[in-house]
Structure formats: C-alpha cells, structure tokens
Write an enzyme that holds these catalytic residues in place. Structure first.
Site, PDB file in Angstrom:
ATOM      1  N   ASN A 164     -10.991  -2.446  -5.239  1.00 41.16           N
ATOM      2  CA  ASN A 164     -10.235  -1.485  -6.055  1.00 41.16           C
ATOM      3  C   ASN A 164     -10.868  -1.241  -7.431  1.00 41.16           C
ATOM      4  OD1 ASN A 164      -7.000  -2.648  -4.780  1.00 41.16           O
ATOM      5  ND2 ASN A 164      -8.240  -0.921  -4.087  1.00 41.16           N
ATOM      6  N   ASP A 178       0.824  -1.214   0.000  1.00 43.09           N
ATOM      7  CA  ASP A 178       0.000   0.000   0.000  1.00 43.09           C
ATOM      8  C   ASP A 178       0.858   1.265   0.000  1.00 43.09           C
ATOM      9  OD1 ASP A 178      -2.446   1.346  -0.009  1.00 43.09           O
ATOM     10  OD2 ASP A 178      -2.455   1.559   2.171  1.00 43.09           O
TER      11      ASP A 178
HETATM   12  C1  IPE Z   1      -5.347  -2.679  -0.039  1.00 43.06           C
HETATM   13  O1  IPE Z   1      -5.068  -1.337  -0.198  1.00 43.06           O
HETATM   14  C2  IPE Z   1      -5.336  -3.386  -1.342  1.00 43.06           C
HETATM   15  C3  IPE Z   1      -4.036  -3.501  -1.993  1.00 43.06           C
HETATM   16  C4  IPE Z   1      -2.895  -3.071  -1.541  1.00 43.06           C
HETATM   17  C5  IPE Z   1      -4.042  -4.166  -3.249  1.00 43.06           C
HETATM   18  P1  IPE Z   1      -6.212  -0.235  -0.318  1.00 43.06           P
HETATM   19  O2  IPE Z   1      -5.528   1.064  -0.416  1.00 43.06           O
HETATM   20  O3  IPE Z   1      -7.140  -0.590  -1.400  1.00 43.06           O
HETATM   21  O4  IPE Z   1      -6.985  -0.408   1.073  1.00 43.06           O
HETATM   22  P2  IPE Z   1      -7.678   0.698   1.990  1.00 43.06           P
HETATM   23  O5  IPE Z   1      -8.581   1.487   1.099  1.00 43.06           O
HETATM   24  O6  IPE Z   1      -6.583   1.522   2.568  1.00 43.06           O
HETATM   25  O7  IPE Z   1      -8.372  -0.083   3.036  1.00 43.06           O
HETATM   26  C1  IPE Z   2      -1.787   0.211  -3.289  1.00 36.61           C
HETATM   27  O1  IPE Z   2      -1.519   1.566  -3.290  1.00 36.61           O
HETATM   28  C2  IPE Z   2      -2.003  -0.342  -4.669  1.00 36.61           C
HETATM   29  C3  IPE Z   2      -3.385  -0.711  -4.967  1.00 36.61           C
HETATM   30  C4  IPE Z   2      -4.364  -0.682  -4.125  1.00 36.61           C
HETATM   31  C5  IPE Z   2      -3.685  -1.136  -6.314  1.00 36.61           C
HETATM   32  P1  IPE Z   2      -2.690   2.641  -3.276  1.00 36.61           P
HETATM   33  O2  IPE Z   2      -3.061   2.918  -4.681  1.00 36.61           O
HETATM   34  O3  IPE Z   2      -3.794   2.217  -2.383  1.00 36.61           O
HETATM   35  O4  IPE Z   2      -1.934   3.885  -2.674  1.00 36.61           O
HETATM   36  P2  IPE Z   2      -2.495   4.912  -1.595  1.00 36.61           P
HETATM   37  O5  IPE Z   2      -2.919   4.107  -0.406  1.00 36.61           O
HETATM   38  O6  IPE Z   2      -3.631   5.627  -2.232  1.00 36.61           O
HETATM   39  O7  IPE Z   2      -1.328   5.777  -1.308  1.00 36.61           O
HETATM   40 MG    MG Z   3      -4.133   2.459  -0.386  1.00 32.33          MG
END
Ligand code: IPE
Ligand code: IPE
Ligand code: MG
Length: 242
Positions: free
Chosen positions: A64, A16
């Site tokens: 997502n 993340d």
């Molecule tokens: C979790 O991250 C999913 C992945 C890293 C693929 P998200 O960014 O989607 O999760 P939340 O929104 O912080 O819970």
């Molecule tokens: C994790 O990084 C990757 C996916 C969920 C695909 P994020 O895209 O959630 O990055 P932040 O949390 O918005 O920084």
């Molecule tokens: Mg995230």
C-alpha cells in the site's frame, strides 16, 4: 481435535473496500478510510462482546506504500488521530494492542504513539488486538527465516532438527494460535499477502460488503457461517467424529 467450536478464538480480517465506498459517493478515498476506521471500532466492540480472544486486522499492507502519496499521507494521519483518540478507550476496555509489521517507515511521531499504546495496554487480557500495518505475509516469513538462521548460527544448531514450531516462534504473530476465521470484505476473494503461513488451515469467509458498511450484524453472518464449517485438517469424517 477438529470439532468446530461455535465461535472462533482468533479472527483475522482484511478490511477492504474503503476506496470504493467513497468513490460510489463521489467522495475522496480518504473519507472512505475515515469511515473505515469507524467500522473498525464497531467490529472491535462486537468481538469484545462475543469474547473473541484474538482479533487481527489488516490495516495497511507493505504494498500500500505504492499508492498515491496523498492517500498514503491521509492514511498515516488517520492512524495518528485514531491512536490518539482511541488508545485510552481500548485500554479501559481491557484490550491489549500490538502492531505487527515493519516500523521503520513511519514518522517518529507515529512510532512513538505505537510504542506508547503497546506499553499502555500490555498487561490487558480481555482481548488481544493485533493491527497489521506495513505488513506483508512474505515479509513475515522472510524476517522469521532470517531470525531462525541467526539462532542456528549463534547456538550452533543442526538444521535437521528444525521444525515448524521452531520457525513459528519467530513469526510476528507469535505466540498467537493461527486464525480460525479469515474475513475479507469488499468482494475480492484473495489473501493479498496477509498471514500466508498462519492461514494454512483457516476457514475463509468473503463478504461483498464494503468495509465501511461492515458492522456487528455482518460479523454475526460471518460467525454463523463459521459455526457451520467442518474442519478436518486432512483427516476423514470418522476420525473427526470420534
Ligand atoms: C489488502 O487490500 C490490504 C488491506 C486491506 C490493508 P488491498 O486493496 O491493498 O489489496 P488488493 O490490491 O485488492 O489485492
Ligand atoms: C482497504 O480499502 C484499506 C487499505 C488498503 C488501506 P481500499 O483502500 O483497498 O479500498 P478499495 O479496495 O480501493 O475499495
Ligand atoms: Mg482494496
């Protein structure tokens, strides 16, 4: 049982922080994802060097899909190009790659590439890399429950005879052991619908580092933290020591 081995056998990672990494640099989020893919490669290499047997990466959750269309599209394109570029190298490194999660929502091209990569690497045994895409822990529990129900009907089983082992055989991670170490980067301290069943007794490690900045050194810190954990599985200290 319950002694801590120095290194985990199965490491599960919520990668993340890609979006914030990019936003901090006034770059589009897609660049953060691209940079995140580089971190992936580094962490895979580092785990391979450390002889980690199972690495499970959360790359894209079922939730997502609800992100802005352009971002989802950029991530899908990145999956495609990463698989095209890296499948052969992963194979040469003796890594078995498998994908866990739903597949029906992917383009035909991506599905084909996923199938090809799994087929190409299926006999490899240095490390099993599971990539969770369109994955959600509740989805996994639901699909396993449905399969178990079907099995009960077909084989005329008595539901009183069902146990956790019978259930686990239908989880998408089967036959892997549960993760020993869960790592989440990006500073949030939550599971976000990852392996909700499998993490029951996993050691949790949270890092403030954004995923694109996570590297072999950061992984070492996580492993060092893991090595200090005392896993007791509900028992008392004396039982563990004996
Ligand atoms: C979790 O991250 C999913 C992945 C890293 C693929 P998200 O960014 O989607 O999760 P939340 O929104 O912080 O819970
Ligand atoms: C994790 O990084 C990757 C996916 C969920 C695909 P994020 O895209 O959630 O990055 P932040 O949390 O918005 O920084
Ligand atoms: Mg995230």
């Amino acid at each position: 049982m319950a002694t801590v081995q120095t290194l985990p056998t199965h490491v599960a990672v919520v990668m993340d922080g890609n979006g914030r990494w990019a936003s901090k640099r006034l770059l589009p989020r897609s660049i953060g994802h691209r940079q995140g893919a580089k971190a992936c490669r580094e962490v895979v290499e580092a785990c391979l060097k450390q002889n980690i047997k199972y690495l499970t990466l959360f790359a894209f959750s079922s939730e997502n899909w609800q992100r802005p269309r352009e971002e989802v599209q950029a991530i899908m394109e990145l999956f495609l190009s990463s698989l095209k570029n890296d499948a052969e190298t992963l194979h040469e490194q003796g890594i078995q790659v498998r994908f866990i999660g739903g597949r029906t929502q992917f383009s035909a091209q991506l599905r084909e590439l996923i199938d090809q990569t799994e087929a190409l690497t299926k006999a490899n045994d240095k490390m099993l890399l599971s990539i969770a895409v369109d994955y959600s822990g509740r989805w996994d529990v639901m699909q396993a429950s449905k399969q178990l129900c079907k099995q009960v009907q077909l084989q005329g089983l008595n539901s009183d005879e069902l146990d956790e082992n019978a259930f686990e055989k239908h989880l998408s991670t089967y036959p892997l052991p549960d993760p020993d170490l869960f790592i989440r980067t990006g500073g949030e301290q939550r599971i976000s619908n990852f392996l909700i069943w499998q993490l029951a007794y996993t050691e949790l490690y949270f890092s403030d580092t954004l995923w694109p900045d996570f590297d072999a050194k950061e992984l070492e810190l996580a492993f060092a933290s893991y090595a200090k954990r005392r896993r007791s599985y509900g028992l008392v200290l004396e039982q563990i020591e004996s």
